[in-house]
Design an enzyme around this catalytic site. Sequence first.
Site, short mmCIF file in Angstrom:
data_model
loop_
_atom_site.label_atom_id
_atom_site.label_comp_id
_atom_site.label_asym_id
_atom_site.label_seq_id
_atom_site.Cartn_x
_atom_site.Cartn_y
_atom_site.Cartn_z
N HIS A 20 0.87 -1.20 0.00
CA HIS A 20 0.00 0.00 0.00
C HIS A 20 0.89 1.23 0.00
O HIS A 20 1.50 1.57 1.01
CB HIS A 20 -0.91 0.02 1.24
CG HIS A 20 -1.85 1.18 1.25
ND1 HIS A 20 -3.22 1.03 1.45
CD2 HIS A 20 -1.67 2.51 1.11
CE1 HIS A 20 -3.80 2.21 1.41
NE2 HIS A 20 -2.87 3.15 1.22
N HIS A 22 1.57 5.41 -1.71
CA HIS A 22 1.22 6.58 -2.52
C HIS A 22 2.51 7.17 -3.08
O HIS A 22 3.42 7.50 -2.32
CB HIS A 22 0.50 7.63 -1.67
CG HIS A 22 -0.77 7.12 -1.07
ND1 HIS A 22 -1.99 7.21 -1.71
CD2 HIS A 22 -1.01 6.45 0.09
CE1 HIS A 22 -2.92 6.64 -0.96
NE2 HIS A 22 -2.35 6.18 0.14
N HIS A 149 -10.42 1.26 1.55
CA HIS A 149 -10.22 2.23 2.63
C HIS A 149 -11.46 2.10 3.51
O HIS A 149 -12.52 2.61 3.16
CB HIS A 149 -10.05 3.66 2.10
CG HIS A 149 -9.85 4.65 3.21
ND1 HIS A 149 -8.66 5.32 3.40
CD2 HIS A 149 -10.67 5.06 4.20
CE1 HIS A 149 -8.77 6.11 4.46
NE2 HIS A 149 -9.99 5.98 4.96
N HIS A 187 -4.59 -0.52 5.62
CA HIS A 187 -4.14 0.26 6.78
C HIS A 187 -5.09 0.17 7.97
O HIS A 187 -5.65 1.16 8.41
CB HIS A 187 -3.88 1.73 6.40
CG HIS A 187 -4.95 2.43 5.60
ND1 HIS A 187 -6.29 2.32 5.86
CD2 HIS A 187 -4.86 3.28 4.54
CE1 HIS A 187 -6.96 3.06 5.00
NE2 HIS A 187 -6.12 3.65 4.19
C1 NCD Z 1 -3.56 9.02 1.97
C2 NCD Z 1 -3.09 10.05 0.96
O1 NCD Z 1 -2.55 11.09 1.38
O2 NCD Z 1 -3.20 9.81 -0.24
N1 NCD Z 1 -3.61 9.64 3.27
C3 NCD Z 1 -3.61 9.02 4.48
O3 NCD Z 1 -3.74 9.71 5.50
N2 NCD Z 1 -3.48 7.73 4.60
C4 NCD Z 1 -4.87 8.46 1.57
C5 NCD Z 1 -5.28 7.19 2.28
O4 NCD Z 1 -4.57 6.18 2.24
O5 NCD Z 1 -6.34 7.15 2.89
ZN ZN Z 2 -3.23 5.10 1.55
ZN ZN Z 3 -6.74 5.06 2.75
#
Ligand code: NCD
Ligand code: ZN
Ligand code: ZN
Length: 359
Positions: A20, A22, A149, A187
């Site tokens: 997972h 970003h 999510h 998460h």
């Molecule tokens: C994530 C993001 O910034 O893209 N933020 C977070 O707080 N985890 C989005 C997500 O995973 O929910």
């Molecule tokens: Zn995330």
């Molecule tokens: Zn998320």
Amino acid sequence: MTTSSTPASQLTLTRPDDWHLHLRDGEALQAVVPHTAAQFARAIVMPNLRPPVTTVQQALAYAQRVRAAVPPGADFEPLMTLYLTDNLDPEEIRRAQANREGGAPAQVVAVKLYPAGATTNSDAGVTDLRKIWPVLEAMQRSGMPLLVHGEVTSPDIDLFDREAAFIDTHLTGLRRDFPDLRIVMEHITTREAAQYVRQAGPNTAATITAHHLLYNRNAIFTGGICPHYYCLPVLKRETHRLALVEAATSGDPHFFLGTDSAPHATHLKEHAQGCAGCYTAHAAIEMYAEAFEAVGALDRLEGFASHHGPDFYRLPRNTGRITLQRQAWQVPGDYAFGQARLTPLRAGQTLPWKLATPV
Ligand code: NCD
Ligand code: ZN
Ligand code: ZN
């Protein structure tokens, strides 16, 4: 008389993957991809760009941009995901599968469900699960995992209860209606989620972040408000952290590593309406090692970080290895992030484990 054993000075593991992650887009990629590629062989790349990644074609183009940011000599493969909207065409599931065939490596491997409004860039998310029934049917048929999510978005549900409410309001029904759908609850942050996943059978798994293993919600408020510890789902009470540590270190194959490393520019975190997301890619495996060692479970790290994820995704385990050394080092105060700066979790602090650079 017992003698206390000397703590290990190094730890070698099958190269892990991040299930997972970003990475964002554009010049942000240059800042963050090298951190992940130094540690992980593969990562599930989240599709919550603006606009979101909703077609196989867009996902493949994004994968190319990610690959272009991998430093020479590093070996890293992005595993792409599609962003589920109310209008996703089930045909995209077929296209993603078609793209897997013919001996080529899988490129688009999962679909991500964001309840509309739940988190960063989720306004295009699903408003009602009934609207996406045909997509879920296609996914159940094909075996493609649905990544969730898991938070309700209703303003009358307390922010700290949104994950537990999601399980009761949506997940148990989804599980019942699509028994063969492969689901990853992303998460997870609560004892309720860990308990749910543990008893939900072979088609349900969960990722756990390093920061939810290391911190409880006090971290957000210690000595003043600390925006770099703010993410969604938000850090919870200590009892929940302990339940997550127990799940991650239990050896149960339905729990595996997903950093949820989520970079936001420093000035947008340190803001009157600070963005949600913790950046952990700079030292992810080191922080997991710290969390596992704190409960005497370093021997369980390899299963969690390197075996359970590929097994659930039905992908081969990695063959390479990494070595962590017990060597104190100081995390930089920040990193370049395009024109802005990026503040990592634990900025300026000393970490006990360090990833050895491969020779
Ligand atoms: C994530 C993001 O910034 O893209 N933020 C977070 O707080 N985890 C989005 C997500 O995973 O929910
Ligand atoms: Zn995330
Ligand atoms: Zn998320």
